[in-house]
Write an enzyme that holds these catalytic residues in place. Structure first.
Site, PDB file in Angstrom:
ATOM      1  N   THR A  61      13.943  27.328   2.236  1.00 22.80           N
ATOM      2  CA  THR A  61      13.164  26.125   1.923  1.00 22.80           C
ATOM      3  C   THR A  61      13.617  24.992   2.833  1.00 22.80           C
ATOM      4  OG1 THR A  61      12.781  24.367   0.289  1.00 22.80           O
ATOM      5  CG2 THR A  61      14.718  25.699  -0.051  1.00 22.80           C
TER       6      THR A  61
ATOM      7  N   ASP B 245      17.485  22.024  -1.114  1.00 26.39           N
ATOM      8  CA  ASP B 245      17.878  21.586  -2.459  1.00 26.39           C
ATOM      9  C   ASP B 245      18.225  22.763  -3.369  1.00 26.39           C
ATOM     10  OD1 ASP B 245      15.321  22.579  -2.502  1.00 26.39           O
ATOM     11  OD2 ASP B 245      14.520  21.059  -3.840  1.00 26.39           O
TER      12      ASP B 245
ATOM     13  N   ARG C  95       1.936  31.255  -4.465  1.00 24.61           N
ATOM     14  CA  ARG C  95       2.412  30.771  -5.766  1.00 24.61           C
ATOM     15  C   ARG C  95       1.507  31.433  -6.798  1.00 24.61           C
ATOM     16  NH1 ARG C  95       5.888  26.412  -4.189  1.00 24.61           N
ATOM     17  NH2 ARG C  95       5.089  25.339  -2.372  1.00 24.61           N
TER      18      ARG C  95
ATOM     19  N   ARG D 230       9.932  15.996  -2.113  1.00 25.95           N
ATOM     20  CA  ARG D 230       9.340  15.384  -3.305  1.00 25.95           C
ATOM     21  C   ARG D 230      10.404  15.033  -4.349  1.00 25.95           C
ATOM     22  NH1 ARG D 230       3.501  17.404  -4.322  1.00 25.95           N
ATOM     23  NH2 ARG D 230       3.646  16.801  -2.157  1.00 25.95           N
TER      24      ARG D 230
ATOM     25  N   ASP E 289      14.006  27.990  -5.605  1.00 27.08           N
ATOM     26  CA  ASP E 289      14.549  28.329  -6.929  1.00 27.08           C
ATOM     27  C   ASP E 289      13.504  28.836  -7.917  1.00 27.08           C
ATOM     28  OD1 ASP E 289      13.528  25.841  -7.192  1.00 27.08           O
ATOM     29  OD2 ASP E 289      15.348  24.913  -7.994  1.00 27.08           O
TER      30      ASP E 289
ATOM     31  N   ASP F  34      13.723  22.008   2.141  1.00 33.12           N
ATOM     32  CA  ASP F  34      14.294  20.885   1.380  1.00 33.12           C
ATOM     33  C   ASP F  34      15.807  20.940   1.213  1.00 33.12           C
ATOM     34  OD1 ASP F  34      11.904  19.579   0.985  1.00 33.12           O
ATOM     35  OD2 ASP F  34      11.416  20.751  -0.789  1.00 33.12           O
TER      36      ASP F  34
ATOM     37  N   GLY G 125       7.233  27.670  -0.991  1.00 37.05           N
ATOM     38  CA  GLY G 125       6.892  26.982   0.273  1.00 37.05           C
ATOM     39  C   GLY G 125       7.423  27.761   1.467  1.00 37.05           C
TER      40      GLY G 125
END
Ligand code: ATP
Length: 329
Positions: free
Chosen positions: A133, A137, A79, A179, A110, A135, A18
């Site tokens: 990213t 995360d 991707r 998500r 990751d 996120d 992303g």
């Protein structure tokens, strides 16, 4: 920590997974630090897709002009299912070797680091990762590039929604990205004064949310905002609104912030983080370190082995959610 002993002369940089605001600042740092150290730097387009298709071009200092303030990634991202297979990786590795690239900098999440680790393990191509990213995360780094911008973008929207919610005495459910991760929701929820926050890892329930909103009403509060992370599917906010309506008769307006959180000009914090991380990645390669990600621990930059990064899960700060709940009384 893995090391290699070849002196580097040519390196490649790519963005993968992303996109995140600040990726351009990281690319700029890699290119400009690399060239200032007499390296040739190549840009690989569309992540592993371009590595397999040999979409690789030299980058010059001037190519980096005017990009630090731009969201997205000038190298584009991608991707690739083909790269998930050994034959795909072998094609990519051959292209890297044919061009004489000695090492790579991978800016991504990751999944991208799993790919980078495989390039080192299977083809001895040294790669250093930079976490990009929205996120946040990624295990091994307190902060990732793009997170601060995404939080601020969502916050701006929530402040606006707050105005209309207050004017009409309404309950709003605002869905933010994440998500499988609740970092954006917990940070935005605390900073935006949300009454309730739903994330994949918090134990908030519809019943608890209804109780809290009713309690707040009894204290004279006339409008409320619930923040929810998108969950298994975008649109989860509508399910939440339905559940609240069925259980309490309360009508909730839904606002899904969606992809606007990915774009936009990166904040100062993200530009600085990206610049420092990009520079540190080139520095690590100069020192012969590879198969690591550059992370942050507080203000300090650290190196974390890639397999540790993707084998571990970064835990959300649930204390932010409890604090938001105390403060929104
Ligand atoms: P984000 O978290 O923002 O989505 P990401 O880097 O985790 O970023 P992914 O789509 O998971 O995004 O991964 C990017 C690419 O990395 C994949 O399309 C694939 O080509 C490669 N990749 C992912 N997992 C692996 C793996 N196990 N082995 C080899 N390559 C992988």
């Amino acid at each position: 920590m893995a090391q290699f002993d070849k002196k580097i002369q040519k390196i490649g940089v790519y963005t993968s997974g992303g996109d995140a605001p600040g990726m351009n600042a990281a690319i700029r740092a890699v290119v400009r630090v690399g060239i200032s150290q007499k390296l040739e730097v190549y840009g690989i387009h569309n992540g592993y897709v371009g590595m397999i298709e040999n979409k690789i071009e030299p980058l010059q200092l001037r190519d980096m002009a005017n990009i630090i303030q731009r969201g997205g990634t000038i190298l584009k991202t991608g991707r690739s299912t083909e790269f998930m297979r050994p034959e795909g990786r072998a094609r990519a590795a051959q292209n890297i070797k044919n061009l004489g690239l000695d090492a790579l900098v991978c800016i991504g999440g990751d999944g991208s680091f799993r790919g980078a680790h495989a390039l080192w393990e299977e083809h001895q191509i040294p790669v250093v990762g930079v976490p990009g990213t929205i996120d946040n995360d990624i295990f091994g780094s307190d902060k990732t590039i793009g997170f601060d911008t995404a939080v601020n973008t969502a916050l701006e929207a929530i402040d606006r929604i707050r105005d209309t919610a207050a004017s009409h005495d309404r309950l709003f459910i605002v869905e933010v990205m994440g998500r499988n991760s609740g970092f954006i929701a917990s940070h935005v929820g605390l900073a935006g004064g949300a009454e309730e926050i739903f994330t994949p890892d918090a134990n908030t329930t519809v019943e608890k949310a209804i109780d809290r909103i009713n309690e707040a009403k009894s204290r004279g509060k006339t409008s409320s905002i619930i923040i929810t992370a998108e969950g298994q599917k975008p649109g989860r906010a509508y399910d939440l609104a339905d559940a609240i309506r069925k259980k309490s008769g309360m009508d909730a307006k839904v606002c899904i912030l969606g992809h606007q959180q990915r774009g936009g000009s990166p904040t100062a914090a993200d530009r600085i983080l990206a610049s420092r991380m990009g520079a540190a990645a080139v520095d690590a390669l100069f020192k012969g370190y590879c198969d690591v990600m550059i992370g942050t621990e507080g203000e300090r930059l650290i190196q974390v082995p890639l397999d540790l990064v993707y084998k571990n899960e970064k835990k959300n700060q649930l204390d932010l959610i409890s604090l938001a709940s105390v403060l929104a009384t």
